[in-house]
Design an enzyme around this catalytic site. Structure first.
Site, mmCIF file in Angstrom:
data_model
loop_
_atom_site.group_PDB
_atom_site.id
_atom_site.type_symbol
_atom_site.label_atom_id
_atom_site.label_comp_id
_atom_site.label_asym_id
_atom_site.label_seq_id
_atom_site.Cartn_x
_atom_site.Cartn_y
_atom_site.Cartn_z
ATOM 1 N N GLY A 196 -2.722 8.284 -4.354
ATOM 2 C CA GLY A 196 -2.057 9.479 -4.871
ATOM 3 C C GLY A 196 -0.803 9.834 -4.093
ATOM 4 O O GLY A 196 -0.524 9.300 -3.022
ATOM 5 N N ASP A 197 -0.037 10.740 -4.653
ATOM 6 C CA ASP A 197 1.115 11.372 -4.002
ATOM 7 C C ASP A 197 1.374 12.630 -4.847
ATOM 8 O O ASP A 197 0.456 13.109 -5.538
ATOM 9 C CB ASP A 197 2.332 10.426 -3.959
ATOM 10 C CG ASP A 197 3.432 10.910 -3.006
ATOM 11 O OD1 ASP A 197 3.293 10.744 -1.793
ATOM 12 O OD2 ASP A 197 4.434 11.490 -3.489
ATOM 13 N N LYS A 207 5.337 3.419 8.418
ATOM 14 C CA LYS A 207 4.161 4.284 8.550
ATOM 15 C C LYS A 207 2.886 3.450 8.593
ATOM 16 O O LYS A 207 2.036 3.615 9.462
ATOM 17 C CB LYS A 207 4.119 5.234 7.350
ATOM 18 C CG LYS A 207 2.992 6.231 7.367
ATOM 19 C CD LYS A 207 2.761 6.916 6.021
ATOM 20 C CE LYS A 207 4.007 7.552 5.449
ATOM 21 N NZ LYS A 207 3.684 8.489 4.328
ATOM 22 N N LYS A 226 5.297 1.733 -3.132
ATOM 23 C CA LYS A 226 5.260 3.080 -3.719
ATOM 24 C C LYS A 226 5.520 2.935 -5.209
ATOM 25 O O LYS A 226 6.176 1.979 -5.640
ATOM 26 C CB LYS A 226 6.348 3.973 -3.111
ATOM 27 C CG LYS A 226 6.071 5.454 -3.246
ATOM 28 C CD LYS A 226 5.190 5.941 -2.119
ATOM 29 C CE LYS A 226 4.747 7.361 -2.280
ATOM 30 N NZ LYS A 226 4.092 7.866 -1.059
ATOM 31 N N ASN A 238 -2.177 19.030 -2.025
ATOM 32 C CA ASN A 238 -3.180 18.353 -1.201
ATOM 33 C C ASN A 238 -2.875 18.446 0.299
ATOM 34 O O ASN A 238 -3.733 18.833 1.089
ATOM 35 C CB ASN A 238 -3.280 16.884 -1.655
ATOM 36 C CG ASN A 238 -4.177 16.081 -0.738
ATOM 37 O OD1 ASN A 238 -3.723 15.459 0.217
ATOM 38 N ND2 ASN A 238 -5.466 16.127 -0.992
ATOM 39 N N LYS A 271 0.854 -1.188 0.000
ATOM 40 C CA LYS A 271 0.000 0.000 0.000
ATOM 41 C C LYS A 271 0.879 1.222 0.000
ATOM 42 O O LYS A 271 1.824 1.323 0.786
ATOM 43 C CB LYS A 271 -0.891 0.000 1.266
ATOM 44 C CG LYS A 271 -1.864 1.167 1.328
ATOM 45 C CD LYS A 271 -3.107 0.903 0.521
ATOM 46 C CE LYS A 271 -3.916 2.161 0.245
ATOM 47 N NZ LYS A 271 -3.498 2.886 -0.980
ATOM 48 N N GLN A 273 7.160 3.873 3.958
ATOM 49 C CA GLN A 273 5.763 3.433 3.981
ATOM 50 C C GLN A 273 5.577 2.152 4.802
ATOM 51 O O GLN A 273 4.535 1.960 5.421
ATOM 52 C CB GLN A 273 5.282 3.223 2.537
ATOM 53 C CG GLN A 273 3.775 3.300 2.360
ATOM 54 C CD GLN A 273 3.262 4.723 2.213
ATOM 55 O OE1 GLN A 273 3.855 5.534 1.518
ATOM 56 N NE2 GLN A 273 2.169 5.047 2.880
HETATM 57 P P1 NDP Z 1 0.804 17.715 -4.478
HETATM 58 O O1 NDP Z 1 1.264 17.338 -5.814
HETATM 59 O O2 NDP Z 1 -0.659 17.916 -4.233
HETATM 60 O O3 NDP Z 1 1.532 19.045 -4.002
HETATM 61 C C1 NDP Z 1 2.928 19.110 -3.908
HETATM 62 C C2 NDP Z 1 3.339 20.506 -3.491
HETATM 63 O O4 NDP Z 1 4.731 20.494 -3.213
HETATM 64 C C3 NDP Z 1 3.121 21.534 -4.570
HETATM 65 O O5 NDP Z 1 2.887 22.772 -3.960
HETATM 66 C C4 NDP Z 1 4.455 21.498 -5.303
HETATM 67 O O6 NDP Z 1 4.741 22.697 -6.019
HETATM 68 C C5 NDP Z 1 5.419 21.316 -4.165
HETATM 69 N N1 NDP Z 1 6.617 20.590 -4.645
HETATM 70 C C6 NDP Z 1 6.649 19.366 -5.211
HETATM 71 N N2 NDP Z 1 7.905 19.032 -5.546
HETATM 72 C C7 NDP Z 1 8.659 20.068 -5.185
HETATM 73 C C8 NDP Z 1 10.040 20.337 -5.258
HETATM 74 N N3 NDP Z 1 10.901 19.436 -5.786
HETATM 75 N N4 NDP Z 1 10.484 21.521 -4.763
HETATM 76 C C9 NDP Z 1 9.618 22.421 -4.233
HETATM 77 N N5 NDP Z 1 8.296 22.231 -4.141
HETATM 78 C C10 NDP Z 1 7.834 21.078 -4.599
HETATM 79 O O7 NDP Z 1 1.383 16.601 -3.485
HETATM 80 P P2 NDP Z 1 0.926 16.234 -2.007
HETATM 81 O O8 NDP Z 1 0.448 17.427 -1.288
HETATM 82 O O9 NDP Z 1 0.047 15.047 -2.102
HETATM 83 O O10 NDP Z 1 2.304 15.727 -1.375
HETATM 84 C C11 NDP Z 1 3.197 16.599 -0.677
HETATM 85 C C12 NDP Z 1 4.110 15.783 0.212
HETATM 86 O O11 NDP Z 1 3.318 15.024 1.145
HETATM 87 C C13 NDP Z 1 4.974 14.724 -0.498
HETATM 88 O O12 NDP Z 1 6.194 14.578 0.212
HETATM 89 C C14 NDP Z 1 4.161 13.439 -0.350
HETATM 90 O O13 NDP Z 1 4.965 12.294 -0.454
HETATM 91 C C15 NDP Z 1 3.627 13.631 1.062
HETATM 92 N N6 NDP Z 1 2.454 12.864 1.419
HETATM 93 C C16 NDP Z 1 1.316 12.893 0.671
HETATM 94 C C17 NDP Z 1 0.203 12.177 1.061
HETATM 95 C C18 NDP Z 1 -1.075 12.228 0.321
HETATM 96 O O14 NDP Z 1 -2.045 11.610 0.793
HETATM 97 N N7 NDP Z 1 -1.193 12.939 -0.781
HETATM 98 C C19 NDP Z 1 0.231 11.294 2.249
HETATM 99 C C20 NDP Z 1 1.459 11.394 3.013
HETATM 100 C C21 NDP Z 1 2.516 12.131 2.581
HETATM 101 P P3 NDP Z 1 4.453 22.798 -7.600
HETATM 102 O O15 NDP Z 1 2.983 23.056 -7.697
HETATM 103 O O16 NDP Z 1 5.299 23.926 -8.061
HETATM 104 O O17 NDP Z 1 4.867 21.480 -8.187
HETATM 105 O O1 2IT Z 2 2.986 8.915 1.434
HETATM 106 C C1 2IT Z 2 1.836 8.467 1.630
HETATM 107 O O2 2IT Z 2 1.518 7.932 2.704
HETATM 108 C C2 2IT Z 2 0.849 8.603 0.549
HETATM 109 N N1 2IT Z 2 1.159 9.189 -0.483
HETATM 110 C C3 2IT Z 2 -0.520 8.021 0.714
HETATM 111 C C4 2IT Z 2 -0.500 6.546 0.412
HETATM 112 C C5 2IT Z 2 -1.854 5.887 0.364
HETATM 113 O O3 2IT Z 2 -1.862 4.701 -0.012
HETATM 114 O O4 2IT Z 2 -2.884 6.491 0.693
#
Ligand code: NDP
Ligand code: 2IT
Length: 451
Positions: A163-164, A112, A124, A238, A88, A109
């Site tokens: 998603g990620d 976590k 992943k 997100n 997952k 992961q």
């Molecule tokens: P999104 O794609 O929704 O948003 C990512 C954000 O981070 C955007 O604002 C993006 O800017 C910025 N970003 C991405 N890459 C870079 C970079 N190399 N340098 C600077 N800014 C950057 O992703 P999420 O919000 O889903 O994910 C954000 C973080 O949270 C990641 O580390 C992800 O692994 C983690 N995460 C996500 C989960 C989820 O459920 N979605 C769960 C747990 C962890 P720009 O718009 O310019 O690309």
């Molecule tokens: O980093 C993370 O925990 C995620 N991107 C969410 C993974 C998931 O299966 O919901």
């Protein structure tokens, strides 16, 4: 083996994978005392096995862009560990995606997912595809081509992606549609699906909300709360959006957001109206954060130079910091600036946003620190709740899911503190998260034999 020998072992086998080595190093520092205490884990080579993916799938993704030109990308799925449940973990679409990045994410992961208490293994995946500047049609074409291959390797009892970075509700829709067409069955093979076709209420909000619930638990353990706290948030995707929303709901003040070009500093703090603008800007128009500063009075915009030795966002004065963008966005100098600026709590929304040197500065200064594998687990936990609803053929209400999310985050918080205490590191959430996650997976691997 000594700690240095374990590290050397992993280094030799993964010499060109810096992100993966960093994630392994951080976990190893915490779990070495567990290995010292448990000869049976050493004999079974559990750490060596956990750092080796059960399966790493790499594939070609070929698709036609709007001009009719052929595009070639790389797709991956790292099936890291299935000792406690089906693989997952999310899918990331970003040009920086490499096997090293996905292995670090899949490794994190494992622990976590173990902490959530829901039976999920670690995985992943993703692609070096860059969604920026692509048309709606190109996004769909890419997702269809990507799933055309991934579908061979996943199903709802084997491996359940979500998603990620770069993969949100829109992409999950295209990926799910393609999977369903290929397999001719409607199952919960992906999470983060839309409401009305198998998705769970609160999954969209869950990572950001869970992060702030976790921080609230940390503050409450010290007799404090988020009320009136000035909070720095990075990212505007997100995780950042719903972290900001929950900070506001709990009476804190979120003053920043960022993207890969720059950040906005809004001294007055986010409001519901401003957050709605940010969501529309980022999720619908897919514009740049600078527009936020053009729209609202009193907001300062500053470019971020990715090559600079620090990020000025982390040099602002605040009480709490929530990095929610990407890995290694808080380095040693940033950490020093955070301490100088008065930050008392740093909880990670992103995966591995703080470098090891940065973590050491934060811990040495006595700042409360929550590693992503604990504080951002609300997203995958709610994915687990989505899987359960899919298996049962039921939909739970918003309140039911939110209550469960709050319970899970409190459970993770308490588990971290208990494990940290048991291993002589009271109050150290990083040690606690790594130890508790490791122990759960180690015991399952031990019971299941040498496989
Ligand atoms: P999104 O794609 O929704 O948003 C990512 C954000 O981070 C955007 O604002 C993006 O800017 C910025 N970003 C991405 N890459 C870079 C970079 N190399 N340098 C600077 N800014 C950057 O992703 P999420 O919000 O889903 O994910 C954000 C973080 O949270 C990641 O580390 C992800 O692994 C983690 N995460 C996500 C989960 C989820 O459920 N979605 C769960 C747990 C962890 P720009 O718009 O310019 O690309
Ligand atoms: O980093 C993370 O925990 C995620 N991107 C969410 C993974 C998931 O299966 O919901």
């Amino acid at each position: 083996m000594l700690l240095a020998d374990y590290l050397q072992y992993v280094k030799q086998r993964n010499a060109h994978e810096p992100e993966f080595l960093q994630a392994v190093d951080e976990v190893l520092q915490s779990v070495y005392p567990v290995l010292e205490r448990h000869a049976e884990f050493r004999k079974l080579k559990l750490f060596e096995r956990m750092t080796e993916p059960e399966r790493l799938i790499s594939f070609r993704v070929t698709w036609l862009d709007d001009k009719g030109d052929v595009q070639v990308n790389r797709g991956y799925r790292v099936q890291m560990n299935s000792a406690i449940g089906p693989y997952k973990g999310g899918l990331r679409f970003h040009p920086s995606v490499t096997p090293s990045v996905l292995k670090f994410l899949a490794f994190e992961q494992i622990f976590k997912n173990a902490l959530t208490g829901i039976p999920m293994g670690g995985g992943k995946g993703g692609s070096d595809f860059d969604p920026k500047g692509k048309s709606e049609n190109e996004i769909m074409k890419f997702c269809q081509a990507f799933m055309g291959e991934l579908a061979r390797h996943i199903d709802d009892r084997t491996d359940v992606p979500a998603g990620d970075i770069g993969v949100g509700g829109r992409e999950i829709g295209y990926l799910f549609g393609t999977y369903k067409k290929i397999k001719n069955e409607f199952t919960g093979v992906l999470t983060g699906k839309g409401i009305g076709w198998g998705g769970s209420l609160i999954r969209t909000e869950a990572t950001g909300y869970g992060l702030i619930y976790f921080a609230q638990n940390m503050l409450q353990a010290k007799g404090d709360s988020l009320k009136g706290k000035v909070c720095l948030v990075s990212g505007s995707g997100n995780v950042a959006q719903y972290a900001i929303e929950k900070i506001m709901q709990l009476g804190g003040k979120a003053v920043t957001a960022s993207d890969s070009n720059g950040f906005v500093y809004d001294e007055a703090g986010f409001t519901t109206e401003k957050l709605e603008f940010l969501k529309e800007l980022k999720n619908v128009r897919r514009g740049r954060i600078k527009e936020y500063a053009d729209k609202f009075k009193g907001v300062v915009y500053q470019d971020i130079d990715a090559k600079a030795d620090h990020n000025p966002l982390w040099a602002l004065k605040a009480d709490c910091a929530f990095p929610c963008a990407t890995q290694n966005e808080v380095n040693e100098k940033d950490a020093r600036n955070l301490v100088k600026g008065g930050v008392k709590l740093l909880a990670e929304g992103a995966n591995m946003p703080t470098t090891i040197e940065g973590i050491n500065v934060i811990l040495d200064a006595g700042v409360m620190y929550a590693p992503g594998k604990a504080s951002n687990a609300g997203g995958v936990a709610t994915s687990g709740l989505e899987m359960t609803q899919n298996y049962m053929g039921q939909n739970w209400t918003r309140e039911e899911v939110d209550d469960k999310l709050q319970d899970i985050m409190k459970g993770i918080h308490d588990t971290c503190l208990a494990a940290a205490k048991e291993y002589g590191k009271p109050g150290n959430y990083m040690a606690g998260a790594n130890i508790a996650g490791f122990l759960k997976v180690a015991r399952a691997m031990q019971a299941q034999g040498v496989i």
